[in-house]
Write a protein that holds these residues in place. Structure first.
Motif, PDB file in Angstrom:
ATOM      1  N   HIS A   1      38.554  33.436  34.427  1.00 49.47           N
ATOM      2  CA  HIS A   1      37.249  33.783  33.865  1.00 49.47           C
ATOM      3  C   HIS A   1      37.232  35.204  33.298  1.00 49.47           C
ATOM      4  O   HIS A   1      36.190  35.669  32.832  1.00 49.47           O
ATOM      5  CB  HIS A   1      36.167  33.640  34.939  1.00 49.47           C
ATOM      6  CG  HIS A   1      36.195  32.322  35.656  1.00 49.47           C
ATOM      7  ND1 HIS A   1      35.983  31.117  35.018  1.00 49.47           N
ATOM      8  CD2 HIS A   1      36.459  32.012  36.955  1.00 49.47           C
ATOM      9  CE1 HIS A   1      36.093  30.125  35.891  1.00 49.47           C
ATOM     10  NE2 HIS A   1      36.390  30.645  37.071  1.00 49.47           N
ATOM     11  N   GLY A   2      38.391  35.884  33.368  1.00 46.59           N
ATOM     12  CA  GLY A   2      38.476  37.238  32.856  1.00 46.59           C
ATOM     13  C   GLY A   2      37.977  38.294  33.824  1.00 46.59           C
ATOM     14  O   GLY A   2      37.815  39.462  33.454  1.00 46.59           O
ATOM     15  N   HIS A   3      37.730  37.903  35.082  1.00 51.50           N
ATOM     16  CA  HIS A   3      37.245  38.855  36.079  1.00 51.50           C
ATOM     17  C   HIS A   3      38.423  39.614  36.702  1.00 51.50           C
ATOM     18  O   HIS A   3      39.456  39.011  37.023  1.00 51.50           O
ATOM     19  CB  HIS A   3      36.467  38.139  37.187  1.00 51.50           C
ATOM     20  CG  HIS A   3      35.233  37.457  36.689  1.00 51.50           C
ATOM     21  ND1 HIS A   3      34.701  36.328  37.272  1.00 51.50           N
ATOM     22  CD2 HIS A   3      34.420  37.733  35.624  1.00 51.50           C
ATOM     23  CE1 HIS A   3      33.626  35.938  36.607  1.00 51.50           C
ATOM     24  NE2 HIS A   3      33.443  36.773  35.606  1.00 51.50           N
ATOM     25  N   ILE A   4      38.261  40.915  36.883  1.00 51.84           N
ATOM     26  CA  ILE A   4      39.288  41.732  37.520  1.00 51.84           C
ATOM     27  C   ILE A   4      39.162  41.585  39.032  1.00 51.84           C
ATOM     28  O   ILE A   4      38.104  41.856  39.606  1.00 51.84           O
ATOM     29  CB  ILE A   4      39.138  43.219  37.128  1.00 51.84           C
ATOM     30  CG1 ILE A   4      39.136  43.391  35.606  1.00 51.84           C
ATOM     31  CG2 ILE A   4      40.254  44.053  37.755  1.00 51.84           C
ATOM     32  CD1 ILE A   4      40.390  42.960  34.919  1.00 51.84           C
ATOM     33  N   CYS A   5      40.232  41.134  39.691  1.00 54.65           N
ATOM     34  CA  CYS A   5      40.223  40.918  41.140  1.00 54.65           C
ATOM     35  C   CYS A   5      40.908  42.048  41.900  1.00 54.65           C
ATOM     36  O   CYS A   5      40.734  42.187  43.111  1.00 54.65           O
ATOM     37  CB  CYS A   5      40.905  39.591  41.485  1.00 54.65           C
ATOM     38  SG  CYS A   5      40.142  38.155  40.704  1.00 54.65           S
TER      39      CYS A   5
ATOM     40  N   GLY B   1      40.424  37.261  45.028  1.00 50.35           N
ATOM     41  CA  GLY B   1      40.823  36.154  44.166  1.00 50.35           C
ATOM     42  C   GLY B   1      40.977  34.849  44.925  1.00 50.35           C
ATOM     43  O   GLY B   1      40.975  33.777  44.335  1.00 50.35           O
TER      44      GLY B   1
ATOM     45  N   PRO C   1      43.814  34.528  40.751  1.00 52.71           N
ATOM     46  CA  PRO C   1      44.252  35.280  39.566  1.00 52.71           C
ATOM     47  C   PRO C   1      45.754  35.240  39.343  1.00 52.71           C
ATOM     48  O   PRO C   1      46.517  34.762  40.188  1.00 52.71           O
ATOM     49  CB  PRO C   1      43.814  36.712  39.903  1.00 52.71           C
ATOM     50  CG  PRO C   1      43.970  36.787  41.399  1.00 52.71           C
ATOM     51  CD  PRO C   1      43.617  35.408  41.917  1.00 52.71           C
TER      52      PRO C   1
ATOM     53  N   GLY D   1      39.619  30.194  41.034  1.00 51.09           N
ATOM     54  CA  GLY D   1      39.392  31.638  40.958  1.00 51.09           C
ATOM     55  C   GLY D   1      40.617  32.474  41.274  1.00 51.09           C
ATOM     56  O   GLY D   1      40.538  33.708  41.317  1.00 51.09           O
TER      57      GLY D   1
ATOM     58  N   GLY E   1      35.438  40.867  45.591  1.00 49.09           N
ATOM     59  CA  GLY E   1      36.269  40.609  44.421  1.00 49.09           C
ATOM     60  C   GLY E   1      37.538  39.840  44.718  1.00 49.09           C
ATOM     61  O   GLY E   1      38.417  39.740  43.863  1.00 49.09           O
TER      62      GLY E   1
ATOM     63  N   VAL F   1      43.873  39.384  37.298  1.00 49.61           N
ATOM     64  CA  VAL F   1      42.807  38.801  36.470  1.00 49.61           C
ATOM     65  C   VAL F   1      42.767  37.286  36.678  1.00 49.61           C
ATOM     66  O   VAL F   1      43.805  36.635  36.662  1.00 49.61           O
ATOM     67  CB  VAL F   1      43.049  39.083  34.963  1.00 49.61           C
ATOM     68  CG1 VAL F   1      41.814  38.706  34.143  1.00 49.61           C
ATOM     69  CG2 VAL F   1      43.434  40.523  34.714  1.00 49.61           C
ATOM     70  N   ASN F   2      41.542  36.736  36.846  1.00 55.99           N
ATOM     71  CA  ASN F   2      41.454  35.275  36.962  1.00 55.99           C
ATOM     72  C   ASN F   2      41.119  34.640  35.616  1.00 55.99           C
ATOM     73  O   ASN F   2      40.963  35.336  34.611  1.00 55.99           O
ATOM     74  CB  ASN F   2      40.445  34.863  38.055  1.00 55.99           C
ATOM     75  CG  ASN F   2      39.009  35.213  37.714  1.00 55.99           C
ATOM     76  OD1 ASN F   2      38.666  35.478  36.551  1.00 55.99           O
ATOM     77  ND2 ASN F   2      38.154  35.222  38.718  1.00 55.99           N
TER      78      ASN F   2
ATOM     79  N   LYS G   1      43.730  41.769  30.422  1.00 60.46           N
ATOM     80  CA  LYS G   1      42.801  40.638  30.395  1.00 60.46           C
ATOM     81  C   LYS G   1      43.181  39.669  29.271  1.00 60.46           C
ATOM     82  O   LYS G   1      43.144  38.448  29.448  1.00 60.46           O
ATOM     83  CB  LYS G   1      41.365  41.144  30.203  1.00 60.46           C
ATOM     84  CG  LYS G   1      40.789  41.794  31.446  1.00 60.46           C
ATOM     85  CD  LYS G   1      39.428  42.406  31.196  1.00 60.46           C
ATOM     86  CE  LYS G   1      38.360  41.363  31.029  1.00 60.46           C
ATOM     87  NZ  LYS G   1      37.001  41.966  30.983  1.00 60.46           N
TER      88      LYS G   1
END
Length: 286
Positions: A236-240, A121, A201, A199, A119, A233-234, A263
């Motif tokens: 793309h909305g992904h939690i890092c 970033g 965040p 990517g 995960g 958060v990056n 987010k």
């Protein structure tokens, strides 16, 4: 420490409860952000970010190194933060050292994922030159010049901006006749590859004051918090990454709601930073 009267404390709590903070912001609004890039010419990348009266500088230095034996396909990143004693009275002596260490650990957790790097970033595999033998080591150094709350988010934003300003020297590799030979690496002084920040965040810290939580808390607001959750958060909305501070426990449903809010808020913050980065680069080109 921030010394507030009982009346001032009531004013802060009351304003947050009514969604109108002391400086006129709503609960989920950031203070004005300003960005400068290339502030340290001798670094591979650097940036200065002001978030209200909070002011930080980040520099990035790239050096050739050897990958860890347990991660031969990844480069390495180290984050060091220094809180200037002139930034706040509590930074003098041990206070500044402890906060510097706390911020460094929190930022590594937010940017580099867990011990396995899951995960992360920052794409560590992009820093590899020759798998198992040569990689780039990135040294990220942050300096807190002035503190008025929300240091973690400001430093994270400065890291993201500095990485967008970072050029990794182009290298030519001679692997040698035998696989056991140490490769010869020729580092270019003129050609640089732009570091990929797609990517990378931002960090959004939700600070709980009373029954509500706010973003981008000032020093006075932080003095009234029961706990705070920082979500990485990056775009793309992904939690890092995720980190919490403060003694008060939080119900899992509250944390899930905080993550959802973070987010949402992060996408606006990323958009603002994109605009500021583009403006800073345009000014640098003139």
């Amino acid at each position: 420490m921030v010394g507030l009267s009982t009346g001032e404390k009531h004013f802060i709590h009351g304003g947050i409860a009514q969604d109108l903070r002391s400086d006129g912001r709503k609960r989920l609004h950031f203070r004005p952000i300003s960005v400068e890039t290339g502030v340290i010419p001798q670094a591979n990348g650097s940036a200065r970010v002001r978030l209200g009266a909070t002011d930080v500088i980040v520099s990035i230095k790239a050096e050739l190194g050897k990958p860890n034996s347990f991660q031969p396909d990844k480069g390495k990143v180290a984050i060091f933060i220094d809180c200037s004693p002139t930034a706040a009275p509590e930074f003098e002596g041990r206070g500044g050292e402890e906060l510097s260490s706390e911020l460094s650990v929190a930022l590594e957790r937010c940017f580099l994922g867990g011990k396995t790097g899951t995960g992360a970033g920052i794409d560590l595999s992009s820093l590899i030159v020759v798998e198992g033998k040569v990689c780039w080591d990135l040294y990220i150094d942050g300096l807190v010049i002035s503190s008025d709350g929300n240091l973690l988010d400001a430093l994270a934003a400065a890291i993201k901006v500095a990485l967008s300003n970072t050029g990794i020297p182009k290298v030519n590799v001679d692997l040698g006749a035998s696989p056991d030979d140490q490769p010869e690496v020729d580092v270019s002084d003129e050609e640089f590859l732009q570091f990929d920040t797609s990517g990378v965040p931002v960090v959004v810290t939700l600070t709980k004051v009373g029954r509500h939580y706010i973003v981008d808390a000032t020093l006075e607001e932080e003095s009234q918090m029961s706990s705070a959750v920082s979500v990485s958060v990056n775009r793309h909305g992904h939690i890092c990454g995720l980190t919490k501070r403060g003694g008060a426990g939080l119900d899992p449903s509250v944390i899930l709601d905080m993550i959802s809010v973070a987010k949402h808020v992060s996408q606006n913050l990323i958009s603002v930073l994109d605009s500021e980065i583009a403006a800073a680069e345009a000014n640098a080109d003139e």
